[in-house]
Design an enzyme around this catalytic site. Sequence first.
Site, PDB file in Angstrom:
ATOM      1  N   GLU A   1       3.490  -5.855   8.709  1.00  0.00           N
ATOM      2  CA  GLU A   1       3.800  -4.455   8.372  1.00  0.00           C
ATOM      3  C   GLU A   1       4.913  -3.928   9.274  1.00  0.00           C
ATOM      4  O   GLU A   1       5.828  -3.230   8.819  1.00  0.00           O
ATOM      5  CB  GLU A   1       2.543  -3.592   8.524  1.00  0.00           C
ATOM      6  CG  GLU A   1       2.819  -2.129   8.138  1.00  0.00           C
ATOM      7  CD  GLU A   1       1.679  -1.202   8.513  1.00  0.00           C
ATOM      8  OE1 GLU A   1       0.501  -1.574   8.341  1.00  0.00           O
ATOM      9  OE2 GLU A   1       1.978  -0.083   8.972  1.00  0.00           O
TER      10      GLU A   1
ATOM     11  N   ASN B   1      -6.622  -4.162  11.495  1.00  0.00           N
ATOM     12  CA  ASN B   1      -7.609  -3.072  11.498  1.00  0.00           C
ATOM     13  C   ASN B   1      -8.982  -3.571  11.935  1.00  0.00           C
ATOM     14  O   ASN B   1      -9.728  -2.841  12.581  1.00  0.00           O
ATOM     15  CB  ASN B   1      -7.622  -2.355  10.139  1.00  0.00           C
ATOM     16  CG  ASN B   1      -8.432  -3.078   9.108  1.00  0.00           C
ATOM     17  OD1 ASN B   1      -9.647  -2.906   9.047  1.00  0.00           O
ATOM     18  ND2 ASN B   1      -7.780  -3.917   8.312  1.00  0.00           N
TER      19      ASN B   1
ATOM     20  N   THR C   1       0.112   1.473  10.451  1.00  0.00           N
ATOM     21  CA  THR C   1      -0.974   2.240   9.827  1.00  0.00           C
ATOM     22  C   THR C   1      -2.367   1.898  10.356  1.00  0.00           C
ATOM     23  O   THR C   1      -3.302   2.664  10.146  1.00  0.00           O
ATOM     24  CB  THR C   1      -1.003   1.993   8.297  1.00  0.00           C
ATOM     25  OG1 THR C   1      -1.119   0.576   8.077  1.00  0.00           O
ATOM     26  CG2 THR C   1       0.242   2.521   7.624  1.00  0.00           C
TER      27      THR C   1
ATOM     28  N   SER D   1      -9.953  -5.054   5.054  1.00  0.00           N
ATOM     29  CA  SER D   1      -9.566  -6.183   4.199  1.00  0.00           C
ATOM     30  C   SER D   1     -10.712  -7.150   3.937  1.00  0.00           C
ATOM     31  O   SER D   1     -10.528  -8.180   3.286  1.00  0.00           O
ATOM     32  CB  SER D   1      -8.384  -6.927   4.848  1.00  0.00           C
ATOM     33  OG  SER D   1      -8.636  -7.155   6.217  1.00  0.00           O
TER      34      SER D   1
ATOM     35  N   HIS E   1       3.775  -8.329  13.622  1.00  0.00           N
ATOM     36  CA  HIS E   1       2.882  -8.077  12.484  1.00  0.00           C
ATOM     37  C   HIS E   1       3.745  -7.813  11.247  1.00  0.00           C
ATOM     38  O   HIS E   1       4.788  -7.173  11.322  1.00  0.00           O
ATOM     39  CB  HIS E   1       1.979  -6.871  12.774  1.00  0.00           C
ATOM     40  CG  HIS E   1       0.928  -6.646  11.720  1.00  0.00           C
ATOM     41  ND1 HIS E   1       1.188  -5.978  10.541  1.00  0.00           N
ATOM     42  CD2 HIS E   1      -0.371  -7.010  11.656  1.00  0.00           C
ATOM     43  CE1 HIS E   1       0.082  -5.945   9.816  1.00  0.00           C
ATOM     44  NE2 HIS E   1      -0.878  -6.567  10.473  1.00  0.00           N
TER      45      HIS E   1
ATOM     46  N   CYS F   1       0.848  -1.195   0.000  1.00  0.00           N
ATOM     47  CA  CYS F   1       0.000   0.000   0.000  1.00  0.00           C
ATOM     48  C   CYS F   1       0.883   1.244   0.000  1.00  0.00           C
ATOM     49  O   CYS F   1       1.834   1.336   0.797  1.00  0.00           O
ATOM     50  CB  CYS F   1      -0.913   0.015   1.229  1.00  0.00           C
ATOM     51  SG  CYS F   1      -1.889   1.532   1.311  1.00  0.00           S
TER      52      CYS F   1
HETATM   53  S1  SF4 Z   1      -5.655  -0.150   5.811  1.00  0.00           S
HETATM   54 FE1  SF4 Z   1      -3.604  -0.695   5.052  1.00  0.00          FE
HETATM   55  S2  SF4 Z   1      -3.955  -1.113   2.892  1.00  0.00           S
HETATM   56 FE2  SF4 Z   1      -5.726   0.055   3.581  1.00  0.00          FE
HETATM   57  S3  SF4 Z   1      -5.237   2.219   3.124  1.00  0.00           S
HETATM   58 FE3  SF4 Z   1      -4.635   1.766   5.247  1.00  0.00          FE
HETATM   59  S4  SF4 Z   1      -2.455   1.248   5.070  1.00  0.00           S
HETATM   60 FE4  SF4 Z   1      -3.342   1.038   3.040  1.00  0.00          FE
END
Ligand code: SF4
Length: 317
Positions: free
Chosen positions: A134, A232, A172, A274, A132, A104
């Site tokens: 990332e 997330n 993120t 996701s 993780h 990403c």
């Molecule tokens: S959740 Fe992950 S893949 Fe989606 S915009 Fe945020 S950083 Fe990018």
Amino acid sequence: MTTTRARTVLLAAPRSFCAGVERAIDTVERLLAAPQRRDPIYVRKQIVHNTHVVAELAARGAIFVEELDEVPAGATVVFSAHGVSPAVRAEAKRRELTVVDATCPLVTKVHAEARRFAARGDTIVLVGHAGHEEVEGTAGEAPESTVVVGDPAEVAALEVPDESRVSYLTQTTLSIEEADATIQALRQRFPQLHGPGSADICYASTNRQQAVAAIARHSDVVLVVGSQNSSNSLRLVEVAQRQQVPAYLIDNAAAVSFSWIESADIVGLTAGASAPGVLVDEVIEKLRTWGPVTVREHVTAVEDIAFAPPHEVRRLP
Ligand code: SF4
């Protein structure tokens, strides 16, 4: 024996796919569909953290591997949305693999910050979940200079070579509230702390957390569609629970237990970045088997972000 009860489903918006996930899935789909393709398409790690997405792409021919040594020399491999460390890139080069990078762009931005902070001699405190993918990828940009912390208690235990040269970055997909507490602890500990130019917690995580908080306030129970390893999605469950509402992470409709919604008049429903939207529709259909359902959407933000595909994909006929 289940009793029939009319319920309202309060749908959070935004929910489900973000721009980075759309781009990563589209990358694999377009490679698989390329007319001249004869060779297999390998994908290192889950392209995004969702079992349904991975199963669908695998059924269409994508070969998922954990590490590059499972990919034959010279083959094509896609890097997942979570990003990879420079060591993985070097390994791919050494093995003469053709790489298509579906990282990403918002993760790539954090990698660039890590390189910038490391170049000026800072210790980088990466706020995130150790282990993780990332976090491993970002820490791999400057492994000698990076320490990972998960919460304020770990900040207290930090030891750094020079307290005046400390920067922080974040994963993120963190919870905004929890990351703020850790960053505040870092500021107290290191008053000269540097941060990223703009927040690392991405727009999609922020919007989905605010949306689920808004519906949770009006719901008797909240269901979050997402896989167990989806950071997330797990954060969405926590955000809902912080509103004193029972909240459950479900991979799909089959995972919904009647006992959770039996006495609920209002069922809050969302999906991690996701998780495909079709799974949300299937949950609503499942709820309809337990009584009449009225669906209402609660919109807290409108997203119009799209990322250009990787250049290898743009070149495909
Ligand atoms: S959740 Fe992950 S893949 Fe989606 S915009 Fe945020 S950083 Fe990018």
